[in-house]
Design a protein around this motif. Sequence first.
Motif, PDB file in Angstrom:
ATOM      1  N   ARG A 237       0.833  -1.214   0.000  1.00  0.00           N
ATOM      2  CA  ARG A 237       0.000   0.000   0.000  1.00  0.00           C
ATOM      3  C   ARG A 237       0.864   1.259   0.000  1.00  0.00           C
ATOM      4  O   ARG A 237       0.466   2.292  -0.543  1.00  0.00           O
ATOM      5  CB  ARG A 237      -0.924   0.006   1.221  1.00  0.00           C
ATOM      6  N   GLU A 253      -2.124  -2.760  -8.347  1.00  0.00           N
ATOM      7  CA  GLU A 253      -3.564  -2.787  -8.094  1.00  0.00           C
ATOM      8  C   GLU A 253      -3.899  -2.173  -6.735  1.00  0.00           C
ATOM      9  O   GLU A 253      -4.863  -1.409  -6.606  1.00  0.00           O
ATOM     10  CB  GLU A 253      -4.078  -4.227  -8.181  1.00  0.00           C
ATOM     11  N   ILE A 254      -3.121  -2.521  -5.725  1.00  0.00           N
ATOM     12  CA  ILE A 254      -3.356  -1.971  -4.390  1.00  0.00           C
ATOM     13  C   ILE A 254      -3.186  -0.461  -4.389  1.00  0.00           C
ATOM     14  O   ILE A 254      -3.983   0.274  -3.798  1.00  0.00           O
ATOM     15  CB  ILE A 254      -2.419  -2.640  -3.362  1.00  0.00           C
ATOM     16  N   MET A 257      -6.192   1.202  -5.994  1.00  0.00           N
ATOM     17  CA  MET A 257      -7.363   1.188  -5.116  1.00  0.00           C
ATOM     18  C   MET A 257      -7.222   2.225  -4.018  1.00  0.00           C
ATOM     19  O   MET A 257      -8.199   2.903  -3.665  1.00  0.00           O
ATOM     20  CB  MET A 257      -7.561  -0.204  -4.509  1.00  0.00           C
ATOM     21  N   ALA A 333      -6.696  -6.377  -3.653  1.00  0.00           N
ATOM     22  CA  ALA A 333      -7.276  -5.185  -4.269  1.00  0.00           C
ATOM     23  C   ALA A 333      -8.552  -5.521  -5.033  1.00  0.00           C
ATOM     24  O   ALA A 333      -9.506  -4.736  -5.053  1.00  0.00           O
ATOM     25  CB  ALA A 333      -6.260  -4.522  -5.197  1.00  0.00           C
TER      26      ALA A 333
END
Length: 352
Positions: A237, A253-254, A257, A333
């Motif tokens: 993250r 992807e994280i 998001m 995610a």
Amino acid sequence: MRASINHATGEARLTPESDEDIWHIERVLGPGDIVKSQSMRRFKPGEGESGDKRPVTVEIVAEKIEFHEQTGRLRITGKIKSGHPEEYIQIGAYHTIDVIPGEQVSVVKKWKPYQLERLKEAQSESRRPKLAIVAMDEEKATIALVKGYGVRKVCEIESRASKKDERKVHAQAVAKYYGAILDKVKGYGHRVIVAGPGFEKDNFRKFVEQNDKDVLARLSFEGCSNCEMSGIYELMRQGIVSKIAGQERAAREIEQMNEFIGAISGGPSSGTGGSGLAAYGRKAVAEALAYGAIERLMVNDELVRREEEIEKLVEKAEESGARVVYFNAHEYAGKQLEGFGGIAAFLKFKVK
């Protein structure tokens, strides 16, 4: 992955080089696709005989497609369309093709833009450095691999050191703990992030420096709040994994998001929120697309494969010039995105 595509015939010749490549192939396959590969098929020369397996080249019409994550193997089952040697082939009978690294498979289908994009992405990912992560404290180390299709926990290593032990015994136990982690890390020929709370990771760094300086060159040291999988996701993250691994898919992807949640935070619970430059759910996204307002679309890959409405929406977004990002629905995610209807978008301008 090595791939060549004949756009005139729709045939793609794919040679996966890793289980990540095989996962990408599974993501672009669907029922009705024609799959051709070398395989083994049992041949019974006479009635009542068990027979033995013979090598064949077989072409099937796919019905069932299964990716086995633990073995990295893709199994495609369907009825035989053609094959040779003919004496070993029964047209219309069911057969299963196993797709494994290093073996070519041909797929004939009407390719959609997002499927071709995924194949390009698989080729690009195969050139990126792979990454392992060690989250450790004085009691335990969790080791995970960041792969193209997500993050996979490899093992946990526990320390037997106790503060109640006398100094020499304690030091020996700590050295054994560090040695076990180092042995595991040495097995990876790629970059490794070592992270954790406090000074334990720093002590481990000194241990590696004293025992194997060659390995030290592949290690990066970072901070995280705990030694569990949640600590590893924390690194992702924060963008640390992407920075080191060159935009590894799961980390990317994280991050996206997190960016999206930041864009809608403080706003209403549906439609658009926050700055007004984000939308989620198929209704709000379709409305934004109708206005030509979508800059970047995020969608769960399972949703695209499963629902024609979403597939058409994605195709229209691509035609409009929007960048489309496909999330793995089974990963961290992707599960977050599922909470927003499985589809969301960043907007170029506000839509009323």
